[in-house]
Write a protein that holds these residues in place. Structure first.
Motif, PDB file in Angstrom:
ATOM      1  N   GLY A 178      -1.563   0.078   9.760  1.00  0.00           N
ATOM      2  CA  GLY A 178      -2.341   1.103   9.071  1.00  0.00           C
ATOM      3  C   GLY A 178      -3.646   1.293   9.818  1.00  0.00           C
ATOM      4  N   CYS A 198     -10.272   1.031   6.047  1.00  0.00           N
ATOM      5  CA  CYS A 198      -9.939   0.107   4.961  1.00  0.00           C
ATOM      6  C   CYS A 198     -10.265  -1.348   5.306  1.00  0.00           C
ATOM      7  N   CYS A 227       0.863  -1.186   0.000  1.00  0.00           N
ATOM      8  CA  CYS A 227       0.000   0.000   0.000  1.00  0.00           C
ATOM      9  C   CYS A 227       0.899   1.237   0.000  1.00  0.00           C
ATOM     10  N   ASP A 259       0.389   3.961   1.522  1.00  0.00           N
ATOM     11  CA  ASP A 259       0.527   4.387   2.917  1.00  0.00           C
ATOM     12  C   ASP A 259       1.128   3.208   3.669  1.00  0.00           C
TER      13      ASP A 259
HETATM   14  S1  SF4 Z   1      -5.665   2.103   6.171  1.00  0.00           S
HETATM   15 FE1  SF4 Z   1      -5.898   1.907   3.949  1.00  0.00          FE
HETATM   16  S2  SF4 Z   1      -4.490   3.433   3.107  1.00  0.00           S
HETATM   17 FE2  SF4 Z   1      -3.871   3.098   5.255  1.00  0.00          FE
HETATM   18  S3  SF4 Z   1      -2.320   1.473   5.192  1.00  0.00           S
HETATM   19 FE3  SF4 Z   1      -4.295   0.456   5.472  1.00  0.00          FE
HETATM   20  S4  SF4 Z   1      -4.960  -0.087   3.394  1.00  0.00           S
HETATM   21 FE4  SF4 Z   1      -3.348   1.471   3.184  1.00  0.00          FE
END
Ligand code: SF4
Length: 328
Positions: free
Chosen positions: A154, A191, A69, A71
């Protein structure tokens, strides 16, 4: 146990760097299995398509040797240290190696430079700073190895805490879970599909920490050894998926891949509960370093050992009925 070797700072740097690389790029085996299962059983067209894309993305990340990802979350370390482990330079040397590994991995892979000063937003550009990366410790008796787990957590949103009354019971926990999923997962803010960690009990800080560890440091598909807690895990998983929020909140059968509950004895007047969501970029890598410096990457984080949960160790004896009456 005779201990003559010590684990060198160079080895610790090498394993930390490689663990950061693996965590960023490759889904762990339990993650691959859970996403495949979710994809296979998904009944909604859009959700099934997106889950297929998640799986394809995971394969491409490995093939291209790039993070799964954009991020890359917040790199952090969990260290389980054998009681007899010996480290060249001690724990200070180890943490120095860990910080350097994060800085170098940020530059090389690259990881996104996410860590900033919360007020000034100053960014050193290497994910190293005040209290960063964090290192949490636990210990293991009769062992001379170190187990290091790197997590790139994340899901910036999705973690929350609520103090319930004891009478709220499991209904209160369920209500909190639904509120939490509605606030974050329904809008794709965390997510999903996520792994949900629930901390139940302890003090507030312990409760929140346990929820994060439960989300990040157990294998998907496992159950808590306490049957009551395991039953609650199953109930909460079914409830989370009954919401129908689905992958990225588009509507689907899988909002949560798993729910892990960790409990700690708490104050008799309250029922603290915390929830952490580990997003679909399920990033974790574990390596065990033996006393002679040899190491092996492992699928299991091995964090929640019986000793860590303080099961069966030297409990204070129970009070006799006459003592209880005296207290009352
Ligand atoms: S929350 Fe979404 S954008 Fe952030 S690391 Fe996880 S998958 Fe990637």
């Amino acid at each position: 146990m005779a201990v003559t070797d010590s684990i060198t700072e160079q080895v610790l740097y090498d394993i930390a760097y490689e663990a950061n690389r693996r965590a960023a790029i490759a889904l762990p085996v339990d993650g691959v299995a859970a996403f495949r299962d979710a994809h296979e059983h998904e009944t909604r067209t859009m959700a099934r398509f997106i889950l297929g894309q998640v799986l394809e993305n995971a394969e491409l990340a490995v093939a291209d040797d790039r993070p799964m990802c954009g991020d890359t979350g917040l790199p952090r370390y969990y260290v389980k240290a054998g009681n007899d482990a010996r480290i060249e330079g001690g724990f200070i040397g180890m943490e120095r190696a860990f910080r350097q590994a994060v800085a170098d991995a940020t530059h090389d892979l690259p990881l996104r430079a996410n860590r900033v000063h919360p007020l000034t937003r100053k960014n050193a550009g290497n994910n190293v700073g005040v209290f960063a990366p964090s290192v949490d410790y636990s210990f293991e008796p009769d062992a001379d190895w170190l187990e290091v787990t790197v997590v790139h957590k994340g899901g910036l949103f999705g973690t929350d805490y609520r103090m319930l009354f004891p009478a709220d019971g499991t209904d209160g926990v369920k209500r909190f879970l639904l509120d939490n999923l509605a606030a974050f997962a329904r809008r794709g803010l965390s997510c999903p599909p996520v792994v949900i960690g629930v901390g139940l009990g302890g003090a507030k800080d312990q409760c929140v920490s346990l929820s994060k560890e439960a989300a990040c440091l157990r294998m998907m598909g496992d159950s808590h050894p306490d049957p009551d807690v395991a039953a609650l895990e199953q109930e909460l998983l079914e409830l989370a998926n009954k919401t129908g929020f689905g992958v990225m909140g588009v509507g689907g059968d899988t909002t949560a891949l798993d729910v892990h509950v960790e409990v700690a004895y708490t104050h008799t007047g309250g029922l603290p509960v915390a929830i952490s969501q580990f997003c679909l970029a399920y990033r974790r890598a574990t390596v065990r370093v033996e006393a002679d410096g040899t190491f092996e990457f492992r699928d299991e984080p091995g964090w929640f050992t019986p000793y860590y949960r303080r099961e069966g160790i030297d409990w204070a004896r129970e009070m006799r009925p006459d003592e209880m009456q005296t207290r009352a």
